[in-house]
Design a protein around this motif. Structure first.
Motif, PDB file in Angstrom:
ATOM      1  N   TYR A 150      36.901  45.978  48.160  1.00  0.00           N
ATOM      2  CA  TYR A 150      37.709  44.861  48.649  1.00  0.00           C
ATOM      3  C   TYR A 150      39.134  45.335  48.844  1.00  0.00           C
ATOM      4  O   TYR A 150      39.738  45.909  47.935  1.00  0.00           O
ATOM      5  CB  TYR A 150      37.681  43.697  47.656  1.00  0.00           C
ATOM      6  N   SER A 151      39.672  45.096  50.038  1.00  0.00           N
ATOM      7  CA  SER A 151      41.058  45.463  50.328  1.00  0.00           C
ATOM      8  C   SER A 151      41.781  44.269  50.925  1.00  0.00           C
ATOM      9  O   SER A 151      41.424  43.806  52.017  1.00  0.00           O
ATOM     10  CB  SER A 151      41.116  46.640  51.305  1.00  0.00           C
ATOM     11  N   PRO A 152      42.775  43.725  50.227  1.00  0.00           N
ATOM     12  CA  PRO A 152      43.520  42.582  50.763  1.00  0.00           C
ATOM     13  C   PRO A 152      44.177  42.881  52.116  1.00  0.00           C
ATOM     14  O   PRO A 152      44.341  41.978  52.944  1.00  0.00           O
ATOM     15  CB  PRO A 152      44.587  42.318  49.686  1.00  0.00           C
ATOM     16  N   TRP A 180      41.067  49.375  40.377  1.00  0.00           N
ATOM     17  CA  TRP A 180      41.962  49.325  41.535  1.00  0.00           C
ATOM     18  C   TRP A 180      42.402  50.743  41.894  1.00  0.00           C
ATOM     19  O   TRP A 180      42.828  51.500  41.029  1.00  0.00           O
ATOM     20  CB  TRP A 180      43.204  48.493  41.233  1.00  0.00           C
ATOM     21  N   PHE A 181      42.289  51.083  43.174  1.00  0.00           N
ATOM     22  CA  PHE A 181      42.671  52.414  43.636  1.00  0.00           C
ATOM     23  C   PHE A 181      43.328  52.299  45.008  1.00  0.00           C
ATOM     24  O   PHE A 181      42.695  51.873  45.981  1.00  0.00           O
ATOM     25  CB  PHE A 181      41.448  53.331  43.721  1.00  0.00           C
ATOM     26  N   LYS A 182      44.615  52.659  45.062  1.00  0.00           N
ATOM     27  CA  LYS A 182      45.374  52.666  46.310  1.00  0.00           C
ATOM     28  C   LYS A 182      45.223  51.357  47.078  1.00  0.00           C
ATOM     29  O   LYS A 182      44.936  51.322  48.274  1.00  0.00           O
ATOM     30  CB  LYS A 182      44.956  53.855  47.183  1.00  0.00           C
ATOM     31  N   GLY A 183      45.421  50.264  46.345  1.00  0.00           N
ATOM     32  CA  GLY A 183      45.450  48.949  46.970  1.00  0.00           C
ATOM     33  C   GLY A 183      44.098  48.331  47.252  1.00  0.00           C
ATOM     34  O   GLY A 183      44.025  47.278  47.896  1.00  0.00           O
ATOM     35  N   ARG A 184      43.027  48.953  46.785  1.00  0.00           N
ATOM     36  CA  ARG A 184      41.720  48.350  46.996  1.00  0.00           C
ATOM     37  C   ARG A 184      40.963  48.258  45.665  1.00  0.00           C
ATOM     38  O   ARG A 184      41.116  49.092  44.783  1.00  0.00           O
ATOM     39  CB  ARG A 184      40.878  49.110  48.025  1.00  0.00           C
ATOM     40  N   PHE A 185      40.167  47.211  45.573  1.00  0.00           N
ATOM     41  CA  PHE A 185      39.360  46.934  44.392  1.00  0.00           C
ATOM     42  C   PHE A 185      37.956  47.458  44.669  1.00  0.00           C
ATOM     43  O   PHE A 185      37.308  47.068  45.642  1.00  0.00           O
ATOM     44  CB  PHE A 185      39.335  45.428  44.131  1.00  0.00           C
ATOM     45  N   ASP A 206      45.722  39.416  42.894  1.00  0.00           N
ATOM     46  CA  ASP A 206      45.545  38.670  41.655  1.00  0.00           C
ATOM     47  C   ASP A 206      44.119  38.834  41.141  1.00  0.00           C
ATOM     48  O   ASP A 206      43.148  38.741  41.902  1.00  0.00           O
ATOM     49  CB  ASP A 206      45.835  37.182  41.868  1.00  0.00           C
ATOM     50  N   MET A 207      43.994  39.063  39.842  1.00  0.00           N
ATOM     51  CA  MET A 207      42.699  39.246  39.215  1.00  0.00           C
ATOM     52  C   MET A 207      42.651  38.410  37.940  1.00  0.00           C
ATOM     53  O   MET A 207      43.553  38.481  37.123  1.00  0.00           O
ATOM     54  CB  MET A 207      42.479  40.732  38.893  1.00  0.00           C
ATOM     55  N   LYS A 208      41.594  37.633  37.787  1.00  0.00           N
ATOM     56  CA  LYS A 208      41.449  36.769  36.624  1.00  0.00           C
ATOM     57  C   LYS A 208      40.061  36.964  36.022  1.00  0.00           C
ATOM     58  O   LYS A 208      39.061  36.988  36.746  1.00  0.00           O
ATOM     59  CB  LYS A 208      41.635  35.303  37.020  1.00  0.00           C
ATOM     60  N   ILE A 209      39.996  37.106  34.698  1.00  0.00           N
ATOM     61  CA  ILE A 209      38.722  37.238  33.995  1.00  0.00           C
ATOM     62  C   ILE A 209      38.613  36.107  32.977  1.00  0.00           C
ATOM     63  O   ILE A 209      39.551  35.851  32.215  1.00  0.00           O
ATOM     64  CB  ILE A 209      38.601  38.596  33.273  1.00  0.00           C
ATOM     65  N   SER A 210      37.486  35.434  32.961  1.00  0.00           N
ATOM     66  CA  SER A 210      37.271  34.352  32.002  1.00  0.00           C
ATOM     67  C   SER A 210      35.848  34.431  31.456  1.00  0.00           C
ATOM     68  O   SER A 210      34.955  35.021  32.071  1.00  0.00           O
ATOM     69  CB  SER A 210      37.508  32.988  32.650  1.00  0.00           C
ATOM     70  N   LYS A 211      35.639  33.827  30.287  1.00  0.00           N
ATOM     71  CA  LYS A 211      34.319  33.757  29.660  1.00  0.00           C
ATOM     72  C   LYS A 211      33.667  32.432  30.041  1.00  0.00           C
ATOM     73  O   LYS A 211      34.292  31.374  29.971  1.00  0.00           O
ATOM     74  CB  LYS A 211      34.448  33.843  28.140  1.00  0.00           C
ATOM     75  N   TYR A 212      32.391  32.490  30.426  1.00  0.00           N
ATOM     76  CA  TYR A 212      31.680  31.252  30.725  1.00  0.00           C
ATOM     77  C   TYR A 212      30.718  30.866  29.598  1.00  0.00           C
ATOM     78  O   TYR A 212      30.072  29.818  29.658  1.00  0.00           O
ATOM     79  CB  TYR A 212      30.932  31.356  32.051  1.00  0.00           C
ATOM     80  N   TRP A 213      30.654  31.714  28.551  1.00  0.00           N
ATOM     81  CA  TRP A 213      29.744  31.437  27.435  1.00  0.00           C
ATOM     82  C   TRP A 213      30.198  32.208  26.220  1.00  0.00           C
ATOM     83  O   TRP A 213      30.696  33.324  26.324  1.00  0.00           O
ATOM     84  CB  TRP A 213      28.322  31.862  27.822  1.00  0.00           C
ATOM     85  N   GLN A 214      30.040  31.611  25.040  1.00  0.00           N
ATOM     86  CA  GLN A 214      30.299  32.278  23.774  1.00  0.00           C
ATOM     87  C   GLN A 214      29.087  32.085  22.875  1.00  0.00           C
ATOM     88  O   GLN A 214      28.567  30.972  22.762  1.00  0.00           O
ATOM     89  CB  GLN A 214      31.544  31.685  23.080  1.00  0.00           C
ATOM     90  N   PRO A 215      28.589  33.143  22.242  1.00  0.00           N
ATOM     91  CA  PRO A 215      27.427  32.976  21.364  1.00  0.00           C
ATOM     92  C   PRO A 215      27.746  32.032  20.211  1.00  0.00           C
ATOM     93  O   PRO A 215      28.831  32.065  19.640  1.00  0.00           O
ATOM     94  CB  PRO A 215      27.160  34.400  20.858  1.00  0.00           C
TER      95      PRO A 215
END
Length: 644
Positions: A8-10, A151-156, A214-223
């Motif tokens: 992915y490259s913005p 992330w490498f040189k502006g691309r994910f 922008d990059m966001k990480i979230s949890k959708y479940w917790q044991p």
């Protein structure tokens, strides 16, 4: 099961990206030999290798929704996809295939970002929203399927395996020496890191969204958050375990290809086979592996279970030489140094099983959910005894009480274990937990990295990482043993065991499914008090109670035996000369990562039988072979048979 990758490259993908995506995709051929596909647009390049299991003709990927807005590449299985599909169809959604993949883009468009929590299965996938110009990545709750990114040189860039990321020309292969140090303690790199600088792994039960930079990480479940906390009688859990596991087995029989089961003769795999035989009208096809060293062979137990349920049983026989011939391949498939030598027999079992079926059910997960390791018994005693006296007095008087402990701890080789227990007794809970499976102690790691010239790692034992894991993990019932189980469930299970199963199975294009790790089984196990899991010296007490009368006592109550190989013997025989050549050669010493003099001492002490250093030497050998495969070469290449 499949392999996925993407760029992915913005600012828009360029010629290098377009040329890289087919090469990256092809590097994952072993994960999906039945077909491949690529999707390109202004900002995204998606690649997919397919192992056809559900809707063989119609499940081609990358797969869009009907309108072509949301594109997905998917690795895994969604076991409840028919329920999700029915709900979507009632809302007017139309489907073109029978594939479980198709529910992913359509569920996203209907339910938004919350759609991931509706999925039950094992999976890692990415979804590209063309209209919103955003990318979503997700992994299953337990971490059965891997997903790496950076992330490498502006691309994910992301992929199922690190090797695919390394093939992009903008990616520089740099070693993260601190992560490498952690791997020497944990047997894996913890906390979402890898041994490569700037390459990370998405943690289990996580969703990542990437839009622009922008990059966001979230949890959708917790044991432990979706469980029935009412305490029940034993008989309730006995019945519930059997009924829930049977339904989990039934769900994992879906597919349009032959399905079998691994059968080791242990409690977990035997329970899966017992219930599998109730769910299918034909004979279950089971598979075991036997070794030329009888002290490591358990095929007689597997045959006992096979005879009981009338399975069509296949036993594969393998020699030590044959196992070692696969080391070069496994260095390649693993991407990082692998410390768990049981990947060797797991790989061979998978390779031979694949000649008969495409999917195999396994018993993985029972030890972490139901308390199957003997160290839980010993650690509980050490933890509570340390509370009876002030810590300094406990350390002082432990040695005199060690013999008494040995009488109630179910360990062989008492003299060795007493020394180990004495050393563990002076540690706090987190450090002791780490030391149970760490091959290098704190002092040994100081020696290993001493004088290496690597700043920031000299003497690092990784206790701070384990303490962070401990502080962020809670037992459902607030007890010590429950917390231990939860730590292993969230750390050791996904990072070491699931990685091993994924790499060994996918190297052979075999899909391995784990019924004990269904969400329903996980929630049930976490609702059971730990004093029903470990009762005195008996591990997995409630699971064994559940299968009393359904499995022979010799299976239920025999001593647990790991899927091990004779490392100590090998490093005095088959691997001796080769390990000396590699670990004392100029290439190893000039690398400057480890203290060459200390490594020479380990080799000499082991060779002379002064000490057993087989596991340490295995880790060092695999690390050096990894360096030669992935770091030294201009383009990563397999090293071949190391015994030639």
């Amino acid at each position: 099961m499949c392999g996925i990758c993407g760029i992915y490259s913005p600012e828009g993908i360029d010629t290098a990206d377009r040329e890289a995506i087919p090469v990256m995709t092809q590097s994952l051929f072993h994960r999906g030999p039945d077909g491949s596909g690529i999707h390109l647009s202004d900002n995204i390049a998606l690649g997919h290798r397919r192992l056809s299991i559900v809707d063989i003709d119609g499940g081609t990927q990358p797969m869009p929704d009907e309108g072509g807005r949301a594109w997905t590449v998917f690795n895994g299985e969604i076991y409840n996809f028919n329920q999700i599909k029915s709900g979507l169809m009632s809302k007017g959604c139309e489907f073109r295939t029978r594939s479980d993949t198709e529910v992913i883009p359509n569920a996203y468009l209907e339910y938004g970002d919350e759609f991931v929590a509706r999925l039950q299965g094992m999976f890692a996938f990415s979804l590209w929203d063309e209209a919103e110009r955003r990318l979503i990545l997700a992994r299953d709750r337990v971490g059965k399927k891997p997903l790496y990114y950076g992330w490498f040189k502006g691309r994910f860039i992301f992929a199922s395996e690190i090797k695919a990321i390394l093939l992009h020309p903008y990616v520089e292969r740099e070693v993260d020496i601190v992560s490498l140090s952690h791997s020497m303690s944990f047997q894996h790199v913890p906390a979402g890191r890898t041994v490569y600088r700037n390459i990370y792994k998405l943690l289990p039960a996580s969703v990542m969204t990437v839009a622009g930079t922008d990059m966001k990480i979230s949890k959708y479940w917790q044991p432990g958050t979706e469980i029935d906390r009412r305490k029940r009688q034993e008989e309730y859990y006995v019945g519930k375990i059997v009924s829930t596991l049977k339904e989990s087995v039934r769900e994992r029989l879906m597919g349009d290809v032959p399905i079998g089961a691994f059968l080791s003769g242990g409690v977990d795999s035997s329970a899966v086979v017992a219930l599998m035989s109730e769910c299918v009208p034909e004979r279950v096809h089971t598979f075991s592996i036997g070794f030329d060293d009888p002290s490591y062979d358990e095929t007689d137990y597997a045959k006992t279970v096979s005879d009981m349920f009338g399975t069509k049983h296949t036993v594969f026989r393998v020699t030590g030489d044959e196992l070692l011939e696969s080391v070069g391949d496994l260095v390649w498939y693993s991407d990082e140094p692998f410390a768990d030598s049981s990947i060797l027999p797991t790989y061979f079992l998978s390779k031979m099983t694949r000649e008969h079926v495409t999917v195999a059910l396994s018993g993985d997960g029972g030890d972490e959910l139901f308390g199957g390791y003997e160290r839980y018994v010993a650690d509980r005693l050490l933890h509570y005894f340390s509370k009876l006296l002030p810590f300094d007095l406990f350390k002082k008087y432990f040695s005199s009480g060690a013999k008494r402990i040995s009488d109630i701890v179910p360990f062989e080789n008492v003299s060795h274990r007493l020394g180990q227990l004495a050393g563990l007794a002076v540690m706090n809970d987190a450090e002791r937990h780490l030391n149970w499976f760490s091959f290098f102690s704190r002092d040994e790691k100081k020696e290993l990295f001493g004088g290496s010239g690597n700043p920031g790692i000299d003497g690092v034992f990784s206790t701070d990482v384990m303490e962070s894991i401990y502080s962020g993990t809670e037992s459902v019932y607030g007890d010590f043993t429950g917390k231990q189980l939860m730590v292993d469930f969230m750390n050791y299970l996904p990072e070491t065991l699931m990685m091993k199963v994924d790499r060994a199975g996918m190297a052979c294009s075999l899909e391995v499914r784990c019924p004990i790790l269904s969400t329903e089984m996980v929630n049930l196990a976490h609702s059971i008090p730990s004093n029903m899991k470990i009762r005195g010296k008996t591990t997995k007490y409630i699971l064994k109670r559940a299968f009393e009368g359904k499995l022979p006592d010799e299976i239920l109550f025999r001593r647990k035996k790991g899927f091990e190989v004779p490392l100590n013997k090998w490093f005095r025989g088959k691997l001796r000369d080769m390990s000396y050549d590699i670990l004392t050669g100029s290439k190893f010493s000039d690398r400057g990562v480890f203290n060459a003099g200390y490594v020479q001492m380990l080799l000499d002490e082991h060779s002379s039988q002064k000490c057993d250093h087989g596991h340490k030497l295995w880790m060092l050998l695999m690390t050096e072979l990894w360096f030669r495969t992935f770091i030294d070469a201009g383009v990563p290449e397999r090293i071949g048979n190391i015994l030639r």
